[in-house]
Design a protein around this motif. Structure first.
Motif, PDB file in Angstrom:
ATOM      1  N   ASP A   1      56.622  37.774  55.716  1.00 36.28           N
ATOM      2  CA  ASP A   1      55.178  37.777  55.708  1.00 36.28           C
ATOM      3  C   ASP A   1      56.013  39.083  54.576  1.00 36.28           C
ATOM      4  OD1 ASP A   1      53.374  36.454  56.884  1.00 36.28           O
ATOM      5  OD2 ASP A   1      53.707  37.667  58.546  1.00 36.28           O
ATOM      6  N   PHE A   2      56.748  40.197  55.307  1.00 36.16           N
ATOM      7  CA  PHE A   2      57.479  41.222  53.797  1.00 36.16           C
ATOM      8  C   PHE A   2      57.969  40.786  52.716  1.00 36.16           C
ATOM      9  CE2 PHE A   2      61.101  44.063  52.777  1.00 36.16           C
ATOM     10  CZ  PHE A   2      59.427  45.383  52.477  1.00 36.16           C
ATOM     11  N   ALA A   3      59.138  39.233  52.920  1.00 34.80           N
ATOM     12  CA  ALA A   3      59.721  39.188  51.637  1.00 34.80           C
ATOM     13  C   ALA A   3      58.365  38.650  50.921  1.00 34.80           C
ATOM     14  CB  ALA A   3      60.747  38.102  52.309  1.00 34.80           C
ATOM     15  N   ARG A   4      57.908  37.860  51.444  1.00 31.39           N
ATOM     16  CA  ARG A   4      56.576  37.214  50.594  1.00 31.39           C
ATOM     17  C   ARG A   4      55.600  38.717  49.298  1.00 31.39           C
ATOM     18  NH1 ARG A   4      53.925  34.357  54.421  1.00 31.39           N
ATOM     19  NH2 ARG A   4      55.148  32.425  54.278  1.00 31.39           N
TER      20      ARG A   4
ATOM     21  N   PHE B   1      56.376  42.004  43.288  1.00 36.09           N
ATOM     22  CA  PHE B   1      57.357  41.640  42.323  1.00 36.09           C
ATOM     23  C   PHE B   1      56.873  41.045  40.688  1.00 36.09           C
ATOM     24  CE2 PHE B   1      60.308  39.523  39.780  1.00 36.09           C
ATOM     25  CZ  PHE B   1      60.802  40.531  39.240  1.00 36.09           C
ATOM     26  N   ASN B   2      56.371  39.643  41.123  1.00 35.03           N
ATOM     27  CA  ASN B   2      54.918  38.942  40.081  1.00 35.03           C
ATOM     28  C   ASN B   2      54.450  39.359  39.505  1.00 35.03           C
ATOM     29  OD1 ASN B   2      57.629  36.921  40.929  1.00 35.03           O
ATOM     30  ND2 ASN B   2      55.867  35.684  42.399  1.00 35.03           N
TER      31      ASN B   2
ATOM     32  N   ILE C   1      52.964  43.310  33.578  1.00 34.38           N
ATOM     33  CA  ILE C   1      54.510  44.585  32.481  1.00 34.38           C
ATOM     34  C   ILE C   1      54.087  43.748  31.306  1.00 34.38           C
ATOM     35  CG2 ILE C   1      56.782  44.684  31.611  1.00 34.38           C
ATOM     36  CD1 ILE C   1      57.075  45.966  34.444  1.00 34.38           C
ATOM     37  N   ALA C   2      54.450  42.133  31.323  1.00 29.85           N
ATOM     38  CA  ALA C   2      54.419  41.289  30.267  1.00 29.85           C
ATOM     39  C   ALA C   2      52.987  41.538  29.044  1.00 29.85           C
ATOM     40  CB  ALA C   2      54.328  40.195  30.808  1.00 29.85           C
ATOM     41  N   GLN C   3      51.872  40.978  30.286  1.00 29.74           N
ATOM     42  CA  GLN C   3      50.686  41.641  29.204  1.00 29.74           C
ATOM     43  C   GLN C   3      50.316  43.356  28.369  1.00 29.74           C
ATOM     44  OE1 GLN C   3      47.140  41.644  31.994  1.00 29.74           O
ATOM     45  NE2 GLN C   3      45.792  41.878  30.484  1.00 29.74           N
ATOM     46  N   ASP C   4      50.457  43.593  28.858  1.00 26.68           N
ATOM     47  CA  ASP C   4      50.902  45.558  28.214  1.00 26.68           C
ATOM     48  C   ASP C   4      52.301  45.479  27.113  1.00 26.68           C
ATOM     49  OD1 ASP C   4      49.523  46.000  30.395  1.00 26.68           O
ATOM     50  OD2 ASP C   4      51.113  47.569  31.542  1.00 26.68           O
TER      51      ASP C   4
ATOM     52  N   PRO D   1      40.252  49.268  37.643  1.00 29.57           N
ATOM     53  CA  PRO D   1      41.193  49.223  38.713  1.00 29.57           C
ATOM     54  C   PRO D   1      42.124  47.864  38.620  1.00 29.57           C
ATOM     55  CG  PRO D   1      38.537  49.195  39.447  1.00 29.57           C
ATOM     56  CD  PRO D   1      38.509  49.236  37.769  1.00 29.57           C
ATOM     57  N   LYS D   2      42.185  46.798  37.958  1.00 30.18           N
ATOM     58  CA  LYS D   2      42.981  46.167  37.803  1.00 30.18           C
ATOM     59  C   LYS D   2      44.595  46.487  37.406  1.00 30.18           C
ATOM     60  CE  LYS D   2      41.760  42.456  39.332  1.00 30.18           C
ATOM     61  NZ  LYS D   2      42.440  41.617  40.497  1.00 30.18           N
ATOM     62  N   ASP D   3      43.956  47.812  36.175  1.00 28.05           N
ATOM     63  CA  ASP D   3      45.564  48.732  35.767  1.00 28.05           C
ATOM     64  C   ASP D   3      45.885  49.280  36.912  1.00 28.05           C
ATOM     65  OD1 ASP D   3      44.152  48.623  33.370  1.00 28.05           O
ATOM     66  OD2 ASP D   3      43.081  49.914  32.934  1.00 28.05           O
ATOM     67  N   ILE D   4      45.331  49.918  37.579  1.00 30.12           N
ATOM     68  CA  ILE D   4      45.684  51.124  38.847  1.00 30.12           C
ATOM     69  C   ILE D   4      46.801  49.492  39.734  1.00 30.12           C
ATOM     70  CG2 ILE D   4      45.478  52.358  40.462  1.00 30.12           C
ATOM     71  CD1 ILE D   4      43.079  53.772  38.879  1.00 30.12           C
ATOM     72  N   GLU D   5      46.078  48.618  40.424  1.00 30.35           N
ATOM     73  CA  GLU D   5      46.956  47.550  40.481  1.00 30.35           C
ATOM     74  C   GLU D   5      47.774  47.121  40.214  1.00 30.35           C
ATOM     75  OE1 GLU D   5      44.000  44.986  41.951  1.00 30.35           O
ATOM     76  OE2 GLU D   5      42.623  45.708  42.763  1.00 30.35           O
ATOM     77  N   GLY D   6      47.897  47.317  38.669  1.00 24.93           N
ATOM     78  CA  GLY D   6      49.464  47.002  38.192  1.00 24.93           C
ATOM     79  C   GLY D   6      50.477  48.220  37.749  1.00 24.93           C
ATOM     80  N   LEU D   7      49.718  48.841  38.091  1.00 21.71           N
ATOM     81  CA  LEU D   7      50.766  50.584  38.619  1.00 21.71           C
ATOM     82  C   LEU D   7      51.885  50.709  40.026  1.00 21.71           C
ATOM     83  CD1 LEU D   7      48.957  53.078  36.074  1.00 21.71           C
ATOM     84  CD2 LEU D   7      51.209  51.895  35.579  1.00 21.71           C
ATOM     85  N   LEU D   8      50.900  50.431  40.318  1.00 18.19           N
ATOM     86  CA  LEU D   8      50.891  51.272  42.058  1.00 18.19           C
ATOM     87  C   LEU D   8      50.931  49.574  43.316  1.00 18.19           C
ATOM     88  CD1 LEU D   8      48.507  54.467  42.099  1.00 18.19           C
ATOM     89  CD2 LEU D   8      50.874  53.810  41.299  1.00 18.19           C
TER      90      LEU D   8
END
Length: 119
Positions: free
Chosen positions: A13-16, A22-23, A29-32, A106-113
């Motif tokens: 579960d931790f690895a997933r 990461f994904n 990052i690719a979108q930005d 909120p999606k911006d924040i989720e992508g950062l943290l």
């Protein structure tokens, strides 16, 4: 007040969870980076927050106000805003203007943290 009980994760579960994070980070990052390329920025851009020349791969794009800054500054700014209970989290460039469009989505924040940083 009782402390929140934290259930330990098994290795799978931790690895997933790490792979999912990461994904998601990679996709953000690719979108930005695509947005920065579409704006015809060179391979480097100047972050308006730290004033450093940063590689295009480190750009953070605020979907609300369309401002750009480096991901390091955006992460630090967002964590500070959350820690100081300032909601909604505003773009560092828009904050002095008090414009509502300057709020991080909120999606911006989720992508950062990481999820742990949002608790």
């Amino acid at each position: 007040m009782s402390a929140k009980s934290i259930q330990p994760l098994n290795d799978e579960d931790f690895a997933r969870q790490l792979q999912d994070k990461f994904n998601n980070d990679r996709a953000q990052i690719a979108q930005d980076s695509k947005v920065a390329r579409d704006l015809d920025l060179n391979s480097k851009f100047n972050c308006p927050v730290c004033m450093k020349s940063c590689p295009i791969e480190s750009v953070f794009y605020s979907s609300g106000c369309k401002h750009l800054c480096c991901r390091k500054c955006a992460r630090t700014w967002t964590k500070t805003e959350i820690y100081q209970s300032r909601f909604p989290v505003r773009c560092p460039e828009c904050m002095p203007l008090k414009e509502s469009k300057g709020e991080f989505h909120p999606k911006d924040i989720e992508g950062l943290l990481n999820p742990e940083e949002l608790m």
